[in-house]
Write a protein that holds these residues in place. Sequence first.
Motif, PDB file in Angstrom:
ATOM      1  N   ILE A 184      52.607  55.669  33.319  1.00 52.00           N
ATOM      2  CA  ILE A 184      53.304  54.858  34.430  1.00 52.00           C
ATOM      3  C   ILE A 184      52.205  54.277  35.358  1.00 52.00           C
ATOM      4  CG2 ILE A 184      54.830  55.135  36.247  1.00 52.00           C
ATOM      5  CD1 ILE A 184      56.600  56.803  34.578  1.00 52.00           C
ATOM      6  N   VAL A 185      51.213  55.302  35.416  1.00 53.42           N
ATOM      7  CA  VAL A 185      50.108  54.922  36.450  1.00 53.42           C
ATOM      8  C   VAL A 185      49.262  53.740  35.895  1.00 53.42           C
ATOM      9  CG1 VAL A 185      47.970  55.995  37.425  1.00 53.42           C
ATOM     10  CG2 VAL A 185      50.162  57.228  37.219  1.00 53.42           C
ATOM     11  N   GLY A 186      49.002  54.077  34.678  1.00 55.71           N
ATOM     12  CA  GLY A 186      48.148  52.988  34.161  1.00 55.71           C
ATOM     13  C   GLY A 186      48.720  51.610  33.937  1.00 55.71           C
ATOM     14  N   VAL A 187      50.343  51.567  33.808  1.00 52.29           N
ATOM     15  CA  VAL A 187      50.952  50.299  33.949  1.00 52.29           C
ATOM     16  C   VAL A 187      50.870  49.666  35.433  1.00 52.29           C
ATOM     17  CG1 VAL A 187      53.218  49.051  33.634  1.00 52.29           C
ATOM     18  CG2 VAL A 187      52.387  50.647  31.935  1.00 52.29           C
ATOM     19  N   VAL A 188      51.066  50.467  36.235  1.00 54.23           N
ATOM     20  CA  VAL A 188      51.310  49.982  37.587  1.00 54.23           C
ATOM     21  C   VAL A 188      49.755  49.534  38.209  1.00 54.23           C
ATOM     22  CG1 VAL A 188      51.689  50.478  40.010  1.00 54.23           C
ATOM     23  CG2 VAL A 188      53.120  51.281  38.370  1.00 54.23           C
ATOM     24  N   VAL A 189      48.768  50.279  37.822  1.00 51.49           N
ATOM     25  CA  VAL A 189      47.477  50.014  38.024  1.00 51.49           C
ATOM     26  C   VAL A 189      46.867  48.890  37.441  1.00 51.49           C
ATOM     27  CG1 VAL A 189      45.085  50.811  38.076  1.00 51.49           C
ATOM     28  CG2 VAL A 189      46.804  52.476  38.745  1.00 51.49           C
ATOM     29  N   SER A 190      47.226  48.662  36.193  1.00 52.11           N
ATOM     30  CA  SER A 190      46.909  47.194  35.667  1.00 52.11           C
ATOM     31  C   SER A 190      47.536  46.067  36.170  1.00 52.11           C
ATOM     32  CB  SER A 190      47.163  47.351  33.949  1.00 52.11           C
ATOM     33  OG  SER A 190      48.261  47.584  33.658  1.00 52.11           O
ATOM     34  N   GLU A 191      48.986  46.303  36.616  1.00 51.88           N
ATOM     35  CA  GLU A 191      49.655  45.312  37.278  1.00 51.88           C
ATOM     36  C   GLU A 191      49.010  44.960  38.469  1.00 51.88           C
ATOM     37  OE1 GLU A 191      54.014  46.010  35.270  1.00 51.88           O
ATOM     38  OE2 GLU A 191      53.549  46.770  37.234  1.00 51.88           O
ATOM     39  N   SER A 196      51.045  38.618  37.160  1.00 57.91           N
ATOM     40  CA  SER A 196      52.112  37.955  37.654  1.00 57.91           C
ATOM     41  C   SER A 196      53.327  38.426  37.735  1.00 57.91           C
ATOM     42  CB  SER A 196      51.895  36.441  37.345  1.00 57.91           C
ATOM     43  OG  SER A 196      52.373  36.538  35.991  1.00 57.91           O
ATOM     44  N   ALA A 197      53.377  39.679  37.383  1.00 58.52           N
ATOM     45  CA  ALA A 197      54.653  40.287  37.270  1.00 58.52           C
ATOM     46  C   ALA A 197      54.814  41.630  37.258  1.00 58.52           C
ATOM     47  CB  ALA A 197      55.546  39.946  36.207  1.00 58.52           C
ATOM     48  N   GLY A 198      55.760  42.326  37.685  1.00 58.47           N
ATOM     49  CA  GLY A 198      55.789  43.943  37.755  1.00 58.47           C
ATOM     50  C   GLY A 198      55.698  44.553  39.173  1.00 58.47           C
ATOM     51  N   ILE A 199      56.073  45.853  39.323  1.00 64.91           N
ATOM     52  CA  ILE A 199      56.124  46.511  40.500  1.00 64.91           C
ATOM     53  C   ILE A 199      54.584  46.554  40.996  1.00 64.91           C
ATOM     54  CG2 ILE A 199      56.398  48.626  41.370  1.00 64.91           C
ATOM     55  CD1 ILE A 199      58.889  47.390  41.055  1.00 64.91           C
ATOM     56  N   GLY A 200      53.786  46.913  40.128  1.00 65.72           N
ATOM     57  CA  GLY A 200      52.203  46.642  40.703  1.00 65.72           C
ATOM     58  C   GLY A 200      51.924  45.224  41.495  1.00 65.72           C
ATOM     59  N   TYR A 201      52.178  44.416  40.634  1.00 70.62           N
ATOM     60  CA  TYR A 201      51.919  42.952  41.138  1.00 70.62           C
ATOM     61  C   TYR A 201      52.575  42.816  42.606  1.00 70.62           C
ATOM     62  CZ  TYR A 201      52.629  37.919  41.912  1.00 70.62           C
ATOM     63  OH  TYR A 201      52.731  36.719  42.372  1.00 70.62           O
ATOM     64  N   LEU A 202      53.866  43.217  42.520  1.00 71.62           N
ATOM     65  CA  LEU A 202      54.556  43.051  44.048  1.00 71.62           C
ATOM     66  C   LEU A 202      53.986  43.792  45.110  1.00 71.62           C
ATOM     67  CD1 LEU A 202      58.288  43.153  43.104  1.00 71.62           C
ATOM     68  CD2 LEU A 202      56.915  41.202  43.671  1.00 71.62           C
ATOM     69  N   ILE A 203      53.571  45.118  44.690  1.00 69.45           N
ATOM     70  CA  ILE A 203      52.826  45.982  45.812  1.00 69.45           C
ATOM     71  C   ILE A 203      51.456  45.230  46.257  1.00 69.45           C
ATOM     72  CG2 ILE A 203      51.593  48.036  46.093  1.00 69.45           C
ATOM     73  CD1 ILE A 203      53.367  49.536  44.153  1.00 69.45           C
ATOM     74  N   THR A 204      50.700  44.649  45.356  1.00 75.83           N
ATOM     75  CA  THR A 204      49.631  43.959  45.676  1.00 75.83           C
ATOM     76  C   THR A 204      49.870  42.779  46.449  1.00 75.83           C
ATOM     77  OG1 THR A 204      48.278  44.693  43.751  1.00 75.83           O
ATOM     78  CG2 THR A 204      47.473  43.037  44.959  1.00 75.83           C
ATOM     79  N   SER A 205      50.776  41.846  46.234  1.00 75.76           N
ATOM     80  CA  SER A 205      51.089  40.650  46.690  1.00 75.76           C
ATOM     81  C   SER A 205      51.641  41.075  48.289  1.00 75.76           C
ATOM     82  CB  SER A 205      52.296  39.906  45.875  1.00 75.76           C
ATOM     83  OG  SER A 205      52.065  39.644  44.964  1.00 75.76           O
ATOM     84  N   TYR A 206      52.532  42.098  48.236  1.00 76.08           N
ATOM     85  CA  TYR A 206      52.908  42.252  49.636  1.00 76.08           C
ATOM     86  C   TYR A 206      51.807  42.769  50.535  1.00 76.08           C
ATOM     87  CZ  TYR A 206      57.660  41.247  48.147  1.00 76.08           C
ATOM     88  OH  TYR A 206      58.837  40.315  47.358  1.00 76.08           O
ATOM     89  N   ARG A 207      51.214  43.679  49.942  1.00 76.54           N
ATOM     90  CA  ARG A 207      49.996  44.258  50.627  1.00 76.54           C
ATOM     91  C   ARG A 207      49.127  43.044  51.387  1.00 76.54           C
ATOM     92  NH1 ARG A 207      45.587  46.843  47.222  1.00 76.54           N
ATOM     93  NH2 ARG A 207      45.083  44.561  47.019  1.00 76.54           N
ATOM     94  N   THR A 208      48.675  42.275  50.409  1.00 79.80           N
ATOM     95  CA  THR A 208      47.972  40.920  51.015  1.00 79.80           C
ATOM     96  C   THR A 208      48.278  40.586  52.440  1.00 79.80           C
ATOM     97  OG1 THR A 208      47.324  40.723  48.433  1.00 79.80           O
ATOM     98  CG2 THR A 208      47.047  39.104  50.185  1.00 79.80           C
TER      99      THR A 208
END
Length: 256
Positions: A184-191, A196-208
């Motif tokens: 799970i950590v690996g998937v989220v970190v890679s996102e 351009s999709a996934g929970i990790g992508y949303l976290i990075t986008s909203y953090r920006t």
Amino acid sequence: MSPSAIRWLIGGILLVLWEVLPRAGLVPQLFLPALSQTIAVAIADWRIFAEALAVTLSEAAVALVFACGGGILAGALLGSVARLRGLLLPVVSSLYAVPLVVLYPVFTAWFGIGAQSKIAFASLYGFFPTLLGTAAGIQTIDAQLLVTARSMGATLSQRLRHVVLPAAIPTVIASLRLGGALVIVGVVVSEMLTSSAGIGYLITSYRTVLDSPRVYVGILLVLLLGVLLDLGMRLLEHAATRHRPSAVPRRAAPAI
């Protein structure tokens, strides 16, 4: 007070503090938005987070099959076959010490920035701890189990399937917990790195854009995945230990 009640009490206190501290201005809401604000955002944007969660779940599910399935099989072989164990186990241990996140650019070069690179990276991220934990668990098996199976003419595959893995269930399940969590950590970190999709992508986008409430919604979803995985592993352990061979692990298991 029972341990369960204490855990619930601690959780309740943390939730109250999460709401009170930002509201009272003791913690800047940029760093920690109020719990009610985070929940309101999650309800308002549930479709966005549901779609991202589906992407992350699909990638994690495939990676779990490769990481945990392959790790258990490889660990059973390394833990059971002395020649393989002496040859490959030091190499695997050394590779596990390497920070795998530095290799992610290699995965993107090989597989692109789509789901394939994330699945491959997360699979490798969870593969090594599962392998090492399973191999260590094999060494705790009572030698008499393997001697008896061998005397009855069991083949290598039969001894692995019917003796080695069932007898090493507690350690294997512990390895699955660790390997699954790292998947799970690996998937989220890679996102978070390239996606351009996934929970990790949303976290990075909203953090920006400094949208803290939505960042915390993403974090809570990742925590939820971890909790659900742990519950699933507990159920699996409960079901599997009923069929575990009863033996006292007094001596290390001989090579198969």
